[in-house]
Design a protein around this motif. Sequence first.
Motif, short mmCIF file in Angstrom:
data_model
loop_
_atom_site.label_atom_id
_atom_site.label_comp_id
_atom_site.label_asym_id
_atom_site.label_seq_id
_atom_site.Cartn_x
_atom_site.Cartn_y
_atom_site.Cartn_z
N LEU A 43 0.80 -1.23 0.00
CA LEU A 43 0.00 0.00 0.00
C LEU A 43 0.84 1.28 0.00
N HIS A 44 2.11 1.18 0.38
CA HIS A 44 3.01 2.34 0.42
C HIS A 44 2.43 3.53 1.20
N PRO A 45 2.06 3.33 2.47
CA PRO A 45 1.56 4.46 3.27
C PRO A 45 2.69 5.42 3.60
N ASP A 46 2.37 6.68 3.82
CA ASP A 46 3.39 7.66 4.22
C ASP A 46 3.81 7.43 5.67
N VAL A 47 2.84 7.03 6.51
CA VAL A 47 3.10 6.84 7.94
C VAL A 47 2.48 5.52 8.40
N VAL A 48 3.21 4.81 9.26
CA VAL A 48 2.66 3.62 9.91
C VAL A 48 2.59 3.91 11.41
N VAL A 49 1.39 3.86 11.97
CA VAL A 49 1.21 3.99 13.42
C VAL A 49 1.36 2.57 13.97
N MET A 50 2.46 2.31 14.64
CA MET A 50 2.89 0.95 14.97
C MET A 50 2.89 0.66 16.47
N ASP A 51 2.09 -0.30 16.88
CA ASP A 51 2.16 -0.78 18.26
C ASP A 51 3.49 -1.53 18.42
N ILE A 52 4.13 -1.39 19.55
CA ILE A 52 5.43 -2.03 19.74
C ILE A 52 5.30 -3.50 20.11
N ARG A 53 4.35 -3.82 20.97
CA ARG A 53 4.21 -5.21 21.41
C ARG A 53 3.12 -5.91 20.63
N MET A 54 3.54 -6.72 19.66
CA MET A 54 2.60 -7.47 18.84
C MET A 54 3.14 -8.89 18.63
#
Length: 219
Positions: A43-54
């Motif tokens: 998808l090539h998003p500009d930003v990924v909002v990423m949870d650390i613990r997955m």
Amino acid sequence: MLIADDQPLVRRGLSLILSPDPSFEVVGEAENGEQAVALAHRLHPDVVVMDIRMPVLDGVAATGQLARSLPGCRVLALSTFDMDEYVVAALRAGAYGFLPKDVSPEDLGAAIRTVHAGEAVVAPRLLTRLISTYVRAPRSTRPAAALADPGELTPREVEVWRLMATGLDNTEIADALEISLSTVKNYITSIFGKLDVRDRAQAVIAAYESGLVTARTDG
């Protein structure tokens, strides 16, 4: 923007919070780091909002993979815990920002815009507490730092670096050293290059790891 979190309710909540803003478009959701990396490549998003613990692949490893393979895709890491041990690792892996999950919707939106612009953002309370706890750990437990030789810095750059690490912003550094704001910015750009760090958060961590400054032990 891509949202990666192992909890469906959190993913949906973040999407509902951000979607009404016309400047944001949530293009996908991932439930683990491996899926986040795969979706980001597609998808090539500009930003990924990423949870650390997955599960499957944690946010730190996923951030590292994205930093190497999709440098234009910037990661804003989130954590439920202020003192998550992965904060430093996430910043080293290439995250452009790190915020606690209790951040306000307004601050989250502002952070996403900052990260999208290529600048770093770390919640002040989190950075201060992270550094304080991190540098008090026994030296043998700290990850090895792959830093450039601080000796490459000029005496003036070292002083700017020291003031930066004690929490002063650019204006306060300019006042303390009685130099212009533009001169401070030039020094900081040079410091980042010589230390091979990307942003202020990494420079502060480097200052503590190098022994330039130490955590206060009083109180």
